[in-house]
Design a protein around this motif. Structure first.
Motif, short mmCIF file in Angstrom:
data_model
loop_
_atom_site.label_atom_id
_atom_site.label_comp_id
_atom_site.label_asym_id
_atom_site.label_seq_id
_atom_site.Cartn_x
_atom_site.Cartn_y
_atom_site.Cartn_z
N VAL A 181 0.39 -1.04 0.10
CA VAL A 181 -0.33 0.00 0.18
C VAL A 181 0.97 0.88 0.28
N ARG B 176 -6.34 -7.84 -2.34
CA ARG B 176 -6.25 -6.90 -2.57
C ARG B 176 -7.49 -5.82 -1.98
N GLU C 186 -6.67 -3.74 0.63
CA GLU C 186 -4.89 -2.94 0.56
C GLU C 186 -5.65 -1.87 -0.85
#
Length: 686
Positions: free
Chosen positions: A188, A218, A221
């Motif tokens: 990130v 993800r 993220e």
């Protein structure tokens, strides 16, 4: 049967000479014939052609424009406004679009002619035609315009190496918006440090990726990245891990399928946004040794001219070629895979581990009929270590070229290719960089191949090896410099309003006889009498690992947030056999114990904030980090020491803030022999 017996090969040994038919059918030979007929230029060989290309640079690049029939709404005023770097203006007055040229082959392609062969770890090999690719690009580009994306707006991607990412890139640049990509394995913080600089309006994001049989989701993220990008107005969500996956409740998120469900847009009615000479095409990020990663801006016209030359003349791709280079979307090589379309060739897209199983890439090369196959030297070393002989298991009869790029190649790397892949094979090594989205030195199909040697300097690239005092070197290692402008130089760095960061990155070391800045790339190079080139790794503090350049500042920002770490220093050492060793040296706070728990915390922090490539090979606790009198960490001198340079040629104690701190590293280099021949663990990132 097993691998053939190994024969000792030495640097520079002749390994292959092209057949006359191969040379005569090459694109560069056809170009030389065109120059003879249309320009009255008759060159005896490639070396003579190169010399002309770097002497009469305006004539050379004008010929590239004419030879490839570049489409512009207006004629250019001049090829080059001045031969001074940086800020030289190329083809000022022209209006072009890069993607328009990528998709030109759609006009002549047959209905079933394929442009992409694509697969992942869990999805079988599939294909996409030129017409289907162009159709989807037009639909997406039109819908992006409807969403309010305008020329100059930034569009970013956090997507795997799949056709949808290619379509998103082409749709973005087709309408004059500016593309930038990060691979989904990036952490990130690494993504935010890049994307926050360019203030994107729209982001393409996938729900995750697969690597080595594991699923990495993800959504969390993406949510965190979006929360740190206040300019973001839309997220386009691709359910890659699970088809049909629901769009998450992230604000302003719409599905890929929703955008692509709109009606077709005909080729005749769709208008590519043709843009001026300095209009940004994409922003690519190179390592930040100090501060944030460099946000490098390339132009449509610069990359278009460079990629026409590179793909046709240096890589010899043709409409019947199949180009397969293993890469992720966070590496400049992904952009070059896309660039192969400019020749009318097809490209192979694979997302996943290159070693799941270990011979997977060779299986894919055989099934797709790859004519040009590429990977990093680390991948080749992994193949050799496992005793794999691809030629004994797979039909590689269509393969003509094997490109090894991303790091310096060794004579043994070349020899393995001839021994285990194919005897009649054009084995090439290239070296360039994200900064130019191309290569400085590389291949030509008209010259012989020598062990460990890059065949030549690329056309239009006035590359030389210079000593520290600016003297030309032959058969000696020096700094790689470029003494004349070329089109794919960065237009500028994003938000570098006074150009200081750009200047300091490449132009603060050397000047020509008139006092004009000379491009210093930061690589060690040797050029021999016949023009062959050898790259010996970085001459600066940038870390080059598995072909991906990493800025030391990225490492320090993550490591020094770990509780107990007071200071740190990292280097990456190129080793014999094409291996790497990347040690991290730590100064700990008082009473902190250096144990496995702390090391695991540091590794986890680097994986989370940066990527798996940022994790060092080993960590060492030391008492002092060496600094210069001006307060800079002495990364380059320490790296030189660990590569075997004597102290007197590596560092000056008089220029150090803490002179005794160098003693540890002198002893380390002399006594810690274990690191010198220890390959990095490339199993996850070859």
């Amino acid at each position: 049967m097993g691998e053939a017996p190994k024969e000792k090969v030495i640097e520079g040994q002749l390994l292959w000479t092209p057949r006359e038919e191969f040379k005569n059918n090459s694109n560069v030979t056809q170009y030389m014939e065109w120059l003879r007929i249309n320009r009255g230029k008759d060159f005896a060989d490639y070396d003579a052609l190169w010399q002309w290309s770097v002497t009469d640079i305006e004539d050379f690049w004008a010929s590239i424009w004419d030879y490839f029939k570049i489409e512009s709404s207006t004629p250019y005023k001049q090829v080059l406004d001045r031969r001074i770097m940086p800020n030289a203006k190329w083809f000022e007055g022209s209006l072009v679009n890069y993607t328009e040229h990528l998709l030109r082959h759609e006009r002549t392609a047959k209905a079933d002619e394929q442009v992409f062969h694509h697969l992942t770890e869990t999805t079988p090999l599939a294909h996409m035609t030129w017409h289907e690719l162009a159709r989807q690009v037009r639909i997406l580009a039109t819908q992006m315009r409807t969403l309010g994306v305008k020329p100059g707006d930034r569009v970013v991607s956090y997507m795997p190496n799949v056709p949808e990412t290619a379509i998103a890139m082409m749709a973005t640049t087709a309408i004059g918006a500016v593309w930038s990509s990060a691979a989904p394995e990036f952490g990130v913080k690494t993504v935010i440090e890049r994307f926050s600089q360019i203030e994107p309006k729209l982001m393409f994001a996938a729900d995750g990726y697969r690597f080595g049989g594991k699923v990495f989701r993800r959504e969390a993220e993406v949510r965190r990245i979006a929360s740190e990008l206040p300019t973001l107005e839309r997220i386009v969500w691709l359910p890659f891990i699970e088809a049909g996956n629901m769009v998450p409740d992230i604000p302003h998120t719409i599905s890929w399928s929703q955008l692509m469900s709109h009606a077709d847009v005909s080729r005749e009615s769709f208008k590519f946004e043709r843009v001026p000479y300095d209009h940004p095409l994409w922003v690519v990020f190179s390592s930040g040794t100090t501060g944030l990663p460099k946000a490098i801006v390339h132009s449509h016209v610069g990359v278009l001219l460079e990629h026409q030359k590179l793909m046709h003349f240096q890589l010899d791709l043709k409409p019947n070629s199949v180009f397969f280079f293993y890469t992720t979307t966070g590496w400049m090589m992904w952009n070059l895979v896309m660039a192969s379309l400019i020749t009318g060739s097809s490209a192979v897209l694979y997302d996943g581990s290159p070693a799941f199983p270990s011979d997977l890439l060779w299986k894919v090369a055989a099934e797709t009929g790859a004519t040009s196959f590429g990977a990093s030297p680390t991948f080749v070393q992994m193949m050799e270590k496992e005793g794999l002989v691809p030629s004994q298991k797979y039909d590689l009869s269509k393969m003509e070229t094997m490109m090894v790029a991303g790091a310096p190649s060794t004579p043994e790397t070349f020899n393995w290719c001839y021994r285990s892949v194919k005897k009649d094979l054009w084995v090439t090594s290239q070296s360039g960089g994200t900064e130019i989205c191309s290569g400085f030195v590389g291949a030509t199909p008209t010259k012989s191949v020598h062990a460990g040697e890059i065949q030549t300097r690329m056309l239009g690239m006035d590359v030389h090896s210079w000593s520290d005092d600016g003297k030309e070197l032959v058969d000696e290692v020096g700094e790689l410099v470029v003494t004349k402008p070329f089109p794919s130089m960065p237009v500028y760095f994003w938000k570098d309003t006074d150009g200081k960061r750009y200047h300091d990155a490449y132009f603060d070391t050397f000047k020509d006889a008139d006092g004009n800045p000379i491009w210093r790339h930061g690589d060690f190079i040797k050029i021999n009498k016949r023009g062959g080139c050898y790259i010996y790794g970085r001459s600066d503090s940038t870390l080059n690992r598995y072909g991906v350049r990493i800025g030391t500042a990225e490492i320090y920002r993550a490591v020094e947030q770990v509780e107990g770490v007071a200071d740190s220093l990292i280097v990456c050492v190129e080793l014999p056999g094409g291996h790497f060793f990347m040690p991290l040296f730590l100064r700990l706070k008082p009473d902190v114990v250096f144990d496995d728990v702390l090391q695991k915390k540091i590794s986890a922090k680097l994986r989370e904030d940066c990527s798996p490539r940022h994790v060092p090979d080993r960590m060492y606790a030391i008492e002092q980090i060496p600094y210069t009198l001006t307060g800079k960490k002495m990364e380059v001198p320490i790296r030189k020491l660990l590569m075997g340079w004597p102290l007197e040629k590596s560092a000056s104690r008089d220029a150090m803030m803490n002179p005794t701190s160098i003693d540890y590293f002198v002893t380390f280099a002399q006594e810690s022999i274990d690191y010198q021949w220890r390959p990095s663990d490339a199993s996850a990132n070859a």
